[in-house]
Scaffold this motif. Sequence first.
Motif, mmCIF file in Angstrom:
data_model
loop_
_atom_site.group_PDB
_atom_site.id
_atom_site.type_symbol
_atom_site.label_atom_id
_atom_site.label_comp_id
_atom_site.label_asym_id
_atom_site.label_seq_id
_atom_site.Cartn_x
_atom_site.Cartn_y
_atom_site.Cartn_z
ATOM 1 N N THR A 79 -12.465 -30.256 8.068
ATOM 2 C CA THR A 79 -12.532 -30.920 6.774
ATOM 3 C C THR A 79 -13.972 -31.312 6.460
ATOM 4 O O THR A 79 -14.689 -31.840 7.307
ATOM 5 C CB THR A 79 -11.647 -32.182 6.765
ATOM 6 N N SER A 80 -14.395 -31.043 5.236
ATOM 7 C CA SER A 80 -15.769 -31.331 4.829
ATOM 8 C C SER A 80 -15.786 -31.826 3.396
ATOM 9 O O SER A 80 -15.162 -31.224 2.521
ATOM 10 C CB SER A 80 -16.644 -30.082 4.960
ATOM 11 N N ALA A 81 -16.530 -32.904 3.156
ATOM 12 C CA ALA A 81 -16.562 -33.495 1.814
ATOM 13 C C ALA A 81 -17.825 -33.146 1.046
ATOM 14 O O ALA A 81 -17.977 -33.541 -0.100
ATOM 15 C CB ALA A 81 -16.434 -35.011 1.921
ATOM 16 N N ARG A 82 -18.740 -32.413 1.701
ATOM 17 C CA ARG A 82 -20.004 -32.138 1.012
ATOM 18 C C ARG A 82 -20.548 -30.768 1.393
ATOM 19 O O ARG A 82 -20.142 -30.178 2.386
ATOM 20 C CB ARG A 82 -21.040 -33.218 1.357
ATOM 21 N N GLU A 83 -21.487 -30.273 0.585
ATOM 22 C CA GLU A 83 -22.131 -29.001 0.860
ATOM 23 C C GLU A 83 -23.050 -29.131 2.072
ATOM 24 O O GLU A 83 -23.620 -30.189 2.327
ATOM 25 C CB GLU A 83 -22.955 -28.558 -0.352
ATOM 26 N N ARG A 84 -23.184 -28.065 2.821
ATOM 27 C CA ARG A 84 -24.017 -28.070 4.020
ATOM 28 C C ARG A 84 -25.252 -27.196 3.809
ATOM 29 O O ARG A 84 -25.304 -26.362 2.913
ATOM 30 C CB ARG A 84 -23.199 -27.559 5.214
ATOM 31 N N HIS A 85 -26.247 -27.390 4.707
ATOM 32 C CA HIS A 85 -27.509 -26.647 4.595
ATOM 33 C C HIS A 85 -27.267 -25.143 4.674
ATOM 34 O O HIS A 85 -27.851 -24.369 3.916
ATOM 35 C CB HIS A 85 -28.457 -27.096 5.709
ATOM 36 N N ILE A 86 -26.403 -24.740 5.607
ATOM 37 C CA ILE A 86 -26.036 -23.330 5.709
ATOM 38 C C ILE A 86 -24.629 -23.173 5.154
ATOM 39 O O ILE A 86 -23.681 -23.754 5.694
ATOM 40 C CB ILE A 86 -26.086 -22.851 7.173
ATOM 41 N N PRO A 87 -24.436 -22.431 4.072
ATOM 42 C CA PRO A 87 -23.100 -22.287 3.475
ATOM 43 C C PRO A 87 -22.106 -21.700 4.480
ATOM 44 O O PRO A 87 -22.456 -20.850 5.294
ATOM 45 C CB PRO A 87 -23.348 -21.321 2.302
ATOM 46 N N TRP A 88 -20.862 -22.172 4.387
ATOM 47 C CA TRP A 88 -19.803 -21.740 5.300
ATOM 48 C C TRP A 88 -18.590 -21.332 4.453
ATOM 49 O O TRP A 88 -18.430 -21.838 3.347
ATOM 50 C CB TRP A 88 -19.427 -22.914 6.208
ATOM 51 N N PRO A 89 -17.739 -20.444 4.949
ATOM 52 C CA PRO A 89 -16.533 -20.110 4.185
ATOM 53 C C PRO A 89 -15.734 -21.381 3.847
ATOM 54 O O PRO A 89 -15.392 -22.155 4.737
ATOM 55 C CB PRO A 89 -15.765 -19.197 5.148
ATOM 56 N N LEU A 90 -15.465 -21.570 2.564
ATOM 57 C CA LEU A 90 -14.863 -22.810 2.083
ATOM 58 C C LEU A 90 -13.540 -22.524 1.381
ATOM 59 O O LEU A 90 -13.446 -21.603 0.570
ATOM 60 C CB LEU A 90 -15.833 -23.501 1.111
ATOM 61 N N SER A 134 -10.955 -34.000 -4.630
ATOM 62 C CA SER A 134 -10.762 -35.289 -5.289
ATOM 63 C C SER A 134 -11.819 -35.459 -6.387
ATOM 64 O O SER A 134 -12.771 -34.684 -6.478
ATOM 65 C CB SER A 134 -10.876 -36.422 -4.260
ATOM 66 N N VAL A 135 -11.665 -36.475 -7.233
ATOM 67 C CA VAL A 135 -12.599 -36.677 -8.339
ATOM 68 C C VAL A 135 -13.968 -37.105 -7.811
ATOM 69 O O VAL A 135 -14.066 -37.782 -6.781
ATOM 70 C CB VAL A 135 -12.074 -37.720 -9.344
ATOM 71 N N GLU A 136 -15.008 -36.704 -8.504
ATOM 72 C CA GLU A 136 -16.369 -36.970 -8.041
ATOM 73 C C GLU A 136 -16.685 -38.467 -7.952
ATOM 74 O O GLU A 136 -17.385 -38.914 -7.049
ATOM 75 C CB GLU A 136 -17.378 -36.283 -8.959
ATOM 76 N N GLY A 137 -16.152 -39.241 -8.864
ATOM 77 C CA GLY A 137 -16.476 -40.665 -8.889
ATOM 78 C C GLY A 137 -15.863 -41.471 -7.767
ATOM 79 O O GLY A 137 -16.303 -42.591 -7.480
ATOM 80 N N PHE A 138 -14.818 -40.929 -7.125
ATOM 81 C CA PHE A 138 -14.159 -41.664 -6.035
ATOM 82 C C PHE A 138 -13.579 -40.633 -5.080
ATOM 83 O O PHE A 138 -12.376 -40.413 -5.019
ATOM 84 C CB PHE A 138 -13.060 -42.576 -6.598
ATOM 85 N N SER A 139 -14.458 -39.982 -4.329
ATOM 86 C CA SER A 139 -14.061 -38.802 -3.561
ATOM 87 C C SER A 139 -13.633 -39.085 -2.130
ATOM 88 O O SER A 139 -13.100 -38.213 -1.454
ATOM 89 C CB SER A 139 -15.222 -37.799 -3.537
#
Length: 242
Positions: A79-90, A134-139
């Motif tokens: 589980t990941s809530a944010r983008e990473r430095h090296i893109p991964w299959p999402l 989830s919504v950006e304002g309360f993720s």
Amino acid sequence: MQQNIKIVLVNTSHPGNIGGAARAMKNMGLSELVLVDPKLFPHDEAVSRASGATDILDNARIVATLEEAIADCQLAIGTSARERHIPWPLVDPRQAADLVFKEQLKTAFVFGREDRGLTNEELQRCHYHVHIPSVEGFSSLNLAAAVQVIAYELRMQELSLQDGPIVKSKWDVPAATSEQLDYMLGHLEKVLGDIEFLDPKAPRQVMTRFRRLFQRSQLDQQEVGMLRGMLTAIEKQQPKGE
């Protein structure tokens, strides 16, 4: 199929979240829980929040590292809530559930710490990252709530297939486990250093990208064996030190 799925919680701080995750799992027919270095467990608050799912807590396996938790798995989804430095299959939760039933592999869903999730190194051990939109304002989701979302999608996928045949994998050899891939990557790193392709003092992200490549390819056990055999042959060609 549910017996092929494990929920892995990494370094959980609050025992109530472990109990809540166990309840979410039992609601949706999951039973295998692995705890990586939990802060407080066993604990009365975990039992209280489990609300009848204490059998899952009683049978939970406690391990020291993520590597140990997923060693026998052929597919790991973190589980990941944010983008990473090296893109991964999402994937999103529904796509993740579809993957699990399509591939028919021993699968771990990996959940990170309440305050900061999984580290980059831990996420790199996963074939896919799953993001709950989830919504950006309360993720930020509570850990047990995140487990519930994933468990629900797995349950819905299972129900959708009950009236029809599940397509079995036509692969002639079982998929490689996480442990087997780790050994192969360690072997590869050594050989790349021996032939001076890899500078151990400045490796950059070479091995991370190799890991992403091989995890995306979903190697089987014979393919891993072939690669290791090739690496051994390369080693034999290297001049012996005096």
